[in-house]
Design a protein around this motif. Structure first.
Motif, PDB file in Angstrom:
ATOM      1  N   ILE A  45      43.631  39.934  33.198  1.00  0.00           N
ATOM      2  CA  ILE A  45      42.252  40.362  33.370  1.00  0.00           C
ATOM      3  C   ILE A  45      42.106  41.018  34.735  1.00  0.00           C
ATOM      4  O   ILE A  45      42.957  40.853  35.610  1.00  0.00           O
ATOM      5  N   LYS A  46      41.021  41.750  34.914  1.00  0.00           N
ATOM      6  CA  LYS A  46      40.761  42.417  36.195  1.00  0.00           C
ATOM      7  C   LYS A  46      39.398  41.984  36.707  1.00  0.00           C
ATOM      8  O   LYS A  46      38.460  41.814  35.941  1.00  0.00           O
ATOM      9  N   PHE A  47      39.329  41.820  38.025  1.00  0.00           N
ATOM     10  CA  PHE A  47      38.078  41.450  38.685  1.00  0.00           C
ATOM     11  C   PHE A  47      38.059  42.142  40.031  1.00  0.00           C
ATOM     12  O   PHE A  47      39.099  42.332  40.666  1.00  0.00           O
ATOM     13  N   ARG A  48      36.876  42.531  40.478  1.00  0.00           N
ATOM     14  CA  ARG A  48      36.753  43.280  41.728  1.00  0.00           C
ATOM     15  C   ARG A  48      36.824  42.369  42.956  1.00  0.00           C
ATOM     16  O   ARG A  48      36.452  41.207  42.918  1.00  0.00           O
ATOM     17  N   GLU A  49      37.288  42.958  44.065  1.00  0.00           N
ATOM     18  CA  GLU A  49      37.310  42.263  45.345  1.00  0.00           C
ATOM     19  C   GLU A  49      35.890  42.063  45.859  1.00  0.00           C
ATOM     20  O   GLU A  49      34.971  42.784  45.474  1.00  0.00           O
ATOM     21  N   LYS A  50      35.720  41.128  46.786  1.00  0.00           N
ATOM     22  CA  LYS A  50      34.406  40.847  47.368  1.00  0.00           C
ATOM     23  C   LYS A  50      33.985  41.888  48.392  1.00  0.00           C
ATOM     24  O   LYS A  50      32.823  42.034  48.695  1.00  0.00           O
ATOM     25  N   ILE A  51      34.947  42.597  48.967  1.00  0.00           N
ATOM     26  CA  ILE A  51      34.683  43.517  50.071  1.00  0.00           C
ATOM     27  C   ILE A  51      34.786  44.960  49.577  1.00  0.00           C
ATOM     28  O   ILE A  51      35.683  45.298  48.808  1.00  0.00           O
ATOM     29  N   GLU A  56      39.679  46.769  42.051  1.00  0.00           N
ATOM     30  CA  GLU A  56      39.961  45.704  41.096  1.00  0.00           C
ATOM     31  C   GLU A  56      41.366  45.167  41.296  1.00  0.00           C
ATOM     32  O   GLU A  56      42.280  45.904  41.682  1.00  0.00           O
ATOM     33  N   LYS A  57      41.508  43.884  41.067  1.00  0.00           N
ATOM     34  CA  LYS A  57      42.796  43.200  41.147  1.00  0.00           C
ATOM     35  C   LYS A  57      43.124  42.653  39.769  1.00  0.00           C
ATOM     36  O   LYS A  57      42.248  42.213  39.035  1.00  0.00           O
ATOM     37  N   THR A  58      44.399  42.648  39.421  1.00  0.00           N
ATOM     38  CA  THR A  58      44.844  42.139  38.126  1.00  0.00           C
ATOM     39  C   THR A  58      45.276  40.686  38.283  1.00  0.00           C
ATOM     40  O   THR A  58      46.093  40.360  39.137  1.00  0.00           O
ATOM     41  N   PHE A 118      35.920  42.859  35.253  1.00  0.00           N
ATOM     42  CA  PHE A 118      36.020  44.309  35.321  1.00  0.00           C
ATOM     43  C   PHE A 118      36.349  44.851  33.931  1.00  0.00           C
ATOM     44  O   PHE A 118      37.239  44.369  33.263  1.00  0.00           O
ATOM     45  N   GLY A 119      35.612  45.869  33.517  1.00  0.00           N
ATOM     46  CA  GLY A 119      35.825  46.445  32.206  1.00  0.00           C
ATOM     47  C   GLY A 119      34.914  45.856  31.148  1.00  0.00           C
ATOM     48  O   GLY A 119      34.721  46.435  30.098  1.00  0.00           O
ATOM     49  N   GLU A 120      34.346  44.678  31.399  1.00  0.00           N
ATOM     50  CA  GLU A 120      33.430  44.038  30.457  1.00  0.00           C
ATOM     51  C   GLU A 120      31.993  44.462  30.749  1.00  0.00           C
ATOM     52  O   GLU A 120      31.247  44.782  29.857  1.00  0.00           O
ATOM     53  N   PRO A 129      29.387  45.356  43.795  1.00  0.00           N
ATOM     54  CA  PRO A 129      30.153  44.141  44.107  1.00  0.00           C
ATOM     55  C   PRO A 129      30.299  43.259  42.868  1.00  0.00           C
ATOM     56  O   PRO A 129      29.515  43.364  41.929  1.00  0.00           O
ATOM     57  N   PRO A 130      31.299  42.369  42.871  1.00  0.00           N
ATOM     58  CA  PRO A 130      31.488  41.485  41.715  1.00  0.00           C
ATOM     59  C   PRO A 130      30.372  40.457  41.621  1.00  0.00           C
ATOM     60  O   PRO A 130      29.741  40.104  42.622  1.00  0.00           O
TER      61      PRO A 130
END
Length: 134
Positions: A45-51, A56-58, A118-120, A129-130
């Protein structure tokens, strides 16, 4: 964050809770994991960094569990435990290490709902931001 709080306060949040783990192994190496989502627990899955710029990080699925995390202002500090199935085989694929190499490393737990991955929620976009729990 208001949307997240409103969603979890309902009986049907519309998505399942996702726990993301970041292991800062060195100044230049951070490993990203999640414990799986629903029946398809083997999906990255991918999710964005806080900064900003919110890249996005996998996150790779591995059998991982954290217990005993608490926030309190008095008494003894919490002593959470991290359980990773077959820890040496799991991490040796990423980097060469032993159990002792994990001592003192920084571990970050991020929690969100699946619909905010990310992507959803914003396919192809990284401009915001996430959305996650504090």
């Amino acid at each position: 964050m208001t949307d997240l709080i409103k969603a979890v306060q309902t009986q049907e949040p519309g998505s399942e809770l996702v726990e993301l783990i970041e292991l800062e192994f060195s100044d230049t190496t951070t490993l990203y994991f999640h414990s799986g989502i629903g029946a398809d627990a083997a999906t990255e899955i991918k999710f964005r960094e806080k900064i900003s710029p919110y890249d996005e990080k996998t996150y790779t699925p591995i059998p991982i569990e954290i217990k005993g995390i608490e926030r309190k202002t008095d008494g003894a500090s919490a002593r959470p435990t991290l359980t990773v199935a077959n820890v040496l085989a799991t991490f040796s694929d990423a980097i060469d290490m032993t159990n002792k190499d994990l001592i003192g490393k920084r571990l970050i737990r991020r929690t969100t709902l699946q619909k905010y991955l990310f992507g959803e929620d914003d396919p192809g976009g990284t401009s915001s931001p996430p959305i996650e729990f504090p």
